[in-house]
Design a protein around this motif. Structure first.
Motif: not given
Length: 901
Positions: A139-155
């Motif tokens: 997997y590679v992940a992406a993390l964003a912050d917008g009050g709470e954390y948004g996390l996305a992952l893709v293989d």
């Protein structure tokens, strides 16, 4: 990893004028300045200047020199046919690698051949089978912050894509531990402790801020998955998912993508194909699954061994892995990462496993069929990207061919999951028939050189191949006819790639050469000729051969494109086969190792004859033990069984193994597997907490005790009544008084305020008094006996506290010299009534184990004996061992040694 490599430094003494090829190279290096560019030159990938020096050093290849009109400079090349092994070396060294391929045919180009970066190879976006770690996800992940954390992952290798939201750094770390990404990108608004959140093995890069823009992210998500407002929750999730898709496009060399620095990457072609196989996004809520944080995963050894010694280096996933194909292995790992909380879903899996356990013939038949299933999840991603060869298509067809047999084996299935699989497994009959009709059974690796398409599939191709064959047959017959015509018995007909077909006559027979022979080549002992008819046949063969090869490749691409259009159906089939394989594996383990079906949803942990699933496979004999925690209150208000057990007994008696086996039984049950026990009634746990084993963080300045307290803090603040807590030797690393006080306070807090199911293994025997004061606490110990002066560990759990610690005996068994052991026994006899100061192996006077008296200042943990120098005593009283870094402790010890001298 170098965050930005920058373009290679240009050669010293060179003018700004570069040859066209080198100008192209430097332009790509500037465009992909965060990666090491490998530039195709013929059959090699080359690096130049200082980049060449890096490649030569890391890959251990020869550094050469290139000379052109602008000067001389370093050059290092790796063969394209074996590039993967060298790329892996560069990845291990922390580099991204940009592959710049020739995107024009050199034979058709006048001047420099155009090159473009077709893919950027990074740890988290690998698709090459040679670089991926077996069947495991990547997997590679992406993390964003917008009050709470948004996390996305893709293989990228399979197309699996996930997104979620969490509210803290700790929660981000917990979710990342489930997926164990090899790489992560973060938005410019993210400010987290990378080491604690991502771990040391994950490559983390701050990615282009524009990719995290909400509007751009929504546009990308809609292009792949549909309207984001129907799929995702929250601004941060949307931005993380959109940025992740942008990064995936960038690494695939896709037109319109941007690099990590925000600069556009726009090659003239898109040779890697599309990412359209990323067609399904799973948005999940972490609260749908039991939470296993990084500490618990490591302590329970679900996927990695904490020590290379013992247990045959097996982990829990190794023990359960009776899967037959790569799809099932990944699914098994995924299920263990995310045990379920929904009772109905858990019981549905238990029903299926139970049916498979009862039906050995069906289980064996399914296992045999599933072993013929290829990794079609990764295969279809290669198909969609235009990277699959003919063998890949045949592998897909072979998998589809067994689907009807799998459905037949599932006929009459009674459990919900198996019956659903029987009804919904899609054999993709048309796709299989098309591949089987078009592609030869054993095609070559290369798809551009012919021999791929079956005879009878295309009439035009058959005509071309017929012309080619008849021409070659005419040439095969030519040697015999020319020998007869010329009378030259040694005459030969041959072929070379440079000169084509020829007739060879030795010098001794040159007088017999006919007039229509035309000289083609002179050798030392012979002459080579051709005839007008031979020349005509040769041209006919070459035209037919070239046309046939081109047509074959075109036909192959059409078939591959047709398969790519069914990517979604293939992925759905792969998911179902993966689930079936994991269920069959659970059934096999349950049947062959005596696992039982657990009952879930109880208000207690009630395990009869429980076993550790890993240890029992490596020990000649394993002693099962019962576990009873919690339960319905009796009529008088007392609890039938305690929710908190203080566990005592000497080292090596089995305390840690026992605690872990209880946790593993609960994890397995909620995964949907059977458990190693005679029977098991279990609750639905929201989380398993572990404080087991000793470790430190020297670089971070955190002692073993500090880490222990940090983990303990997490348990006390986040555990609930539905959690299982395992505590092993809480309070060691400081004085006995401090350690015991902490252990007692923790016990009371977990008992009074939290109410979690708790197993607390300790050598603080004074802690066993808690059972007298707290209604929900009970004592248990592991039986130990003496035989002929030796200690025998029975590994059997019994009520009440342990009678002794047997520390001296354990020391003897460990090989401590006899003189030391004998002296310890003398001290034991002399000081039997003394109280111990060590929190880990000592005991108190209640069990007869010796120990030093507590220091005058209990907080210092120092025994200041009469006659000690005043200044040393004063210094020792000021020492706070619990908060010292390892370096401070060494300096203090050196200072004390100097004073004594």
């Amino acid at each position: 990893m170098d965050a930005a490599l920058g373009p290679p430094a240009k050669m010293a003494g060179l003018d700004d004028e570069l040859t066209p090829m080198m100008a192209q190279y430097f332009e790509l290096c500037e465009r992909y300045d965060e990666a090491l560019v490998l530039f195709q030159v013929g059959d090699f990938y080359e690096a130049f200047c200082d980049a060449a020096e890096r490649v030569a050093r890391l890959c251990e290849i020869t550094l050469t020199q290139r000379t052109d009109s602008t000067g001389e400079y370093a050059m290092a090349g790796i063969p394209i046919d074996n590039a993967e092994s060298y790329v892996e070396t560069l990845l291990d060294a922390g580099y991204r690698v940009a592959i710049a391929d020739q995107v024009e045919d050199p034979d058709e180009v006048s001047g420099v051949v155009e090159r473009a970066v077709t893919r950027v190879v990074t740890p988290g976006t690998l698709t090459e089978a040679e670089l991926l770690d077996g069947a495991d996800s990547n997997y590679v992940a992406a993390l964003a912050d917008g009050g709470e954390y948004g996390l996305a992952l893709v293989d990228i290798s399979t197309g699996a894509c996930y997104a979620t939201s969490v509210d803290s750094e700790t929660a981000v770390a917990d979710e990342l531990r489930r997926f164990d990404p090899a790489e992560a990108i973060v938005g410019p608004d993210v400010d987290v402790d990378e080491a604690s959140v991502f771990g040391g093995a994950c490559l983390v890069t701050e990615y282009d801020a524009d990719a995290f823009d909400r509007e751009r992210a929504e546009s990308r998500i809609e292009r792949y998955f549909g309207p984001p407002e129907r799929l995702l929750a929250g601004d941060a999730e949307v931005r993380a998912t959109g940025a992740l898709l942008s990064y995936a496009e960038y690494t695939r060399g896709k037109s319109g993508a941007v690099g990590p620095d925000g600069e556009p990457v726009d090659p003239d072609v898109d040779p890697e194909g599309t990412l359209d196989y990323l067609n399904h996004l799973t948005r999940y809520d972490p609260r749908e699954y039991m939470l296993l944080d990084a500490v618990a995963v490591e302590s329970l050894e679900l996927f990695d061994r904490r020590s290379v010694r013992g247990h045959g280096n097996l982990t829990l996933v190794d023990t359960l892995d009776e899967t037959a194909c790569a799809l099932g292995r990944r699914k098994l790992t995924d299920w263990l990462c995310r045990p379920l909380l929904d009772t109905d879903r858990i019981e549905a899996r238990h029903e299926a496993v139970g049916e498979l356990k009862r039906r050995p013939g069906t289980r064996e038949r399914l296992g045999d069929l599933l072993s013929q299933v290829y990794d079609i999840e990764r295969l279809v991603s290669r198909v969609s990207r235009g990277r699959a060869n003919a063998r890949d298509l045949r592998s897909l067809a072979a998998t589809l061919a067994v689907v009807p047999d799998i459905r037949e084996a599932l006929a009459g299935a009674e459990s919900r999951l198996l019956a659903d699989l029987h009804a919904t497994l899609d054999p993709l009959t048309e796709t299989r028939e098309e591949v089987e009709a078009a592609i030869r059974p054993d095609p070559p690796q290369q798809v551009t050189e012919g021999g791929v398409i079956r005879e009878g599939y295309d009439e035009e191709l058959d005509d071309l191949r017929s012309t080619e064959r008849s021409g070659k047959q005419w040439i095969d017959d030519l040697e015999a006819s020319e020998r007869e015509r010329t009378g030259i018995d040694s005459l030969k007909v041959g072929h070379t790639a440079v000169h084509g077909y020829y007739i060879e006559v030795t010098n001794a027979n040159l007088d017999s050469v006919p007039e229509d022979y035309q000289r083609r080549q002179t050798l030392k002992n012979s002459e080579r000729y051709y005839t007008p008819e031979l020349k005509g046949r040769e041209e006919e063969i070459l035209r037919a051969e070239a046309a046939a090869d081109d047509l074959e490749y075109d036909l192959f691409c059409r078939v591959r494109d047709a398969v790519a259009e069914e990517a979604k159906r293939v992925q759905a089939l792969a998911e179902k086969l993966a689930r079936l394989d994991a269920l069959v594996a659970f059934g096999e383990v349950a049947a062959t190792r005596g696992y039982c079906r657990p009952s879930v949803g109880a208000d207690r942990i009630d395990i009869e004859a429980g076993r550790h699933p890993v240890v029992e496979r490596t020990e000649e004999s394993f002693v099962p033990n019962d576990t009873r925690l919690g339960g319905t209150p009796r009529e008088n208000g007392e609890t039938a069984t305690p929710r908190f057990v203080v566990l005592t007994g000497p080292n090596m008696s089995g305390k840690s193994t026992y605690m872990r086996q209880v946790a593993l039984c609960c994890v397995l049950a909620q995964t949907g597997a059977f458990v190693p026990a005679a029977s098991a009634d279990l609750p639905i746990l929201d989380r398993v907490f572990t404080r087991v084993g000793a470790s430190d963080d020297i670089a971070g300045g955190r002692s073993t005790f500090m880490i222990e307290m940090t983990e303990l803090s997490t348990i006390l603040t986040e555990a609930t009544e539905a959690s299982l807590v395992l505590l092993d030797e809480v309070g060691r690393g400081t004085s006995t008084a401090d350690g015991l006080a902490i252990a007692r306070a923790v016990t009371e807090y977990l008992h009074d305020e939290v109410g979690a199911y708790t197993l607390f293994a300790t050598h603080h025997h004074d802690l066993t008094a808690a059972a007298d004061d707290l209604a929900g606490v009970a004592n248990r110990h592991f039986e130990t006996s003496r035989e002929g002066g030796s200690v025998v560990f029975d590994h059997e759990l019994a009520d009440g506290p342990a009678a002794a610690s047997y520390g001296v005996e354990v020391a003897s068994m460990a090989g401590v010299p006899d003189s030391v052991v004998d002296h310890a026994r003398e001290l034991l006899a002399a000081d039997g009534a003394s109280a111990p100061t060590a929190g880990s192996d000592g005991a108190d006077g209640r069990d007869g184990t010796p120990g030093r008296s507590a220091a005058p200042d209990a907080g210092s943990g120092v025994d200041c004996r009469a006659g000690a120098d005043d200044d040393i005593e004063a210094l020792l009283r000021e020492v706070d061992v619990a908060t010292m870094t390892p370096l401070e402790a060494l300096n203090t010890l050196a200072d004390l040694a100097d004073r004594v001298e």
